[in-house]
Design a protein around this motif. Structure first.
Motif, PDB file in Angstrom:
ATOM      1  N   GLU A 315      34.877 -22.554  66.581  1.00 38.31           N
ATOM      2  CA  GLU A 315      35.732 -21.729  67.794  1.00 38.31           C
ATOM      3  C   GLU A 315      36.150 -20.210  66.988  1.00 38.31           C
ATOM      4  N   THR A 319      34.401 -16.390  68.358  1.00 39.23           N
ATOM      5  CA  THR A 319      35.519 -15.844  69.356  1.00 39.23           C
ATOM      6  C   THR A 319      35.899 -14.457  68.662  1.00 39.23           C
ATOM      7  N   THR A 349      30.718 -10.100  74.720  1.00 37.42           N
ATOM      8  CA  THR A 349      31.817 -10.298  75.696  1.00 37.42           C
ATOM      9  C   THR A 349      31.428  -9.852  76.725  1.00 37.42           C
ATOM     10  N   GLY A 361      30.040 -15.247  75.789  1.00 41.25           N
ATOM     11  CA  GLY A 361      30.095 -16.063  74.567  1.00 41.25           C
ATOM     12  C   GLY A 361      29.024 -16.720  73.894  1.00 41.25           C
TER      13      GLY A 361
END
Length: 410
Positions: A315, A319, A349, A361
């Motif tokens: 993650e 991100t 994004t 994503g």
């Protein structure tokens, strides 16, 4: 067993296409048409393309030539210089060491690599080619190396001259070891204050040296034991192709209407042994190896019931890790205005004007010779193209590859 059957299926002739049933895709063989068209137009010498979900290969094709001079056909187990796709592998290695408690991401790099304690910032006067140096206001951190905001640059009007004076080459290093290379790099200035901007450069190479120092192993051994062996990436390494030089796909650039070879002499020397393990650009791999790495990322750190990395580390990698910092305008054609950088990856994004049909994503990365992948967690697939095309012409080919994949989604 599954991998052996897969390789048997797609390697039994110089070209074969396979397509598994998947409710998300239809008519994946249109990708064959796109690939063949680019080969016919001399945009590519050939390529291997694989699409997978987290468990299975959904589509595979290999077309064209791996060597235009010898007219050798492209094969699925051919070797490719993956260039900056090496960065993603090194990033996973760093995150493993972070998970194991070897350091915190906001630790100053000088805690582990004291040679970077006195790093300066260059202030350039481009009109006169003069410059001054100033001290850093904050320490360079591991996090900044991961998100490319540390200030290390590959080139620049003045910094390139300074690199040349130290015989620092990121694509063809001549030092005796990674440590000797880093000693010289540590004497070079960075191009802005740490954390101030996104600057694509040799930050990942510094992370490779961090791996060596923290583990007391050379980078090649650490990656072999902790990434390649667990994933079954049996054909990946800094010299993976040396015993089968004929299987190294030759690199080309588009010159007019034809393709011209651009391989370095050392690429083709069977007896050569890499001395400087460039963590950001030096690895050799195959499509069947690298798709396993992509499947691991797609499956939140797991491949075939083996946990390589935690879900939370994946993650972090996938991100936004640069906050409000924007890409430089020169990177808009490559990464897209409005998109963001994670750790080693470009993140799509909702504000990205370059995202075209990609899901928010999704994330991708590319190498200088057009090795490229995109992973779409929302749609549940990873798509990989292995080819060897350098130069700015390759940007359109890489974009069109991704477009051809999304075109087949139902």
């Amino acid at each position: 067993m599954r991998r052996a059957l897969f390789l048997f299926t797609i390697a039994c002739s110089f070209y074969q296409s396979t397509e598994a049933q998947n409710p998300k895709f239809e008519n994946l063989k249109t990708i064959d048409t796109w690939l063949q068209s680019n080969i016919n137009d001399n945009n590519l010498s050939g390529a291997v393309i694989l699409i997978a979900d987290k468990d299975n290969i959904l589509y595979a094709t290999n077309k064209g030539k791996s060597n235009l001079e010898s007219q050798r056909d492209m094969e699925v187990n051919d070797y490719f210089k993956i260039a900056s796709l090496s960065k993603v592998i090194t990033t996973v290695a760093i995150m493993k060491l972070y998970e194991d408690g070897n350091f915190d991401l906001d630790d100053p790099i000088e805690l582990y690599l004291p040679i970077f304690k006195d790093t300066k910032v260059i202030i350039e006067d481009r009109s006169s080619e003069n410059y001054t140096l100033e001290s850093t206001e904050k320490k360079i951190t591991i996090r900044q190396l991961l998100n490319q905001t540390a200030g290390f640059a590959y080139d620049g009007p003045i910094i390139s001259k300074l690199y040349k004076e130290k015989s620092l080459s990121f694509s063809n290093p001549t030092h005796e070891s990674l440590s000797s290379f880093m000693k010289d790099l540590s004497s070079m200035p960075i191009v802005h204050q740490p954390g101030e901007k996104f600057t694509y450069g040799p930050s990942t190479d510094v992370l490779g040296y961090l791996i060596e120092v923290v583990t007391n192993q050379n980078l090649e051994i650490y990656l072999e034991q902790n990434i390649f062996e667990p994933l079954g990436m049996v054909s990946t390494g800094f010299d993976a192709h040396r015993q089968s030089i004929d299987r190294l796909v030759r690199a080309y650039s588009k010159k007019g209407d034809s393709l011209k070879g651009i391989n370095k002499e050392l690429d083709l020397k069977k007896e050569y042994k890499t001395k400087v393990f460039m963590a950001g650009s030096g690895l050799i791999s195959t499509a069947s190896d690298y798709i396993r790495f992509c499947q691991m990322l797609l499956n939140n750190g797991i491949y075939e019931d083996k946990r390589i990395l935690s879900r939370k580390s994946i993650e972090m990698m996938t991100t936004n890790q640069i906050g409000g910092i924007d890409y430089p305008k020169g990177f808009y054609p490559i990464l897209g205005k409005g998109n963001k950088f994670g750790f080693g990856l470009n993140i799509i994004t909702e504000n990205g004007t370059f995202n075209e049909c990609y899901s928010e994503g999704s994330y991708y990365w590319e190498g200088a010779y057009s090795t490229t992948f995109i992973i779409d967690p929302k749609e549940g697939f990873a798509a990989l193209m292995m080819t060897q095309l350098g130069g700015w012409h390759s940007l359109k080919v890489r974009k069109d590859f991704r477009k051809s994949v999304y075109k087949t989604l139902k």
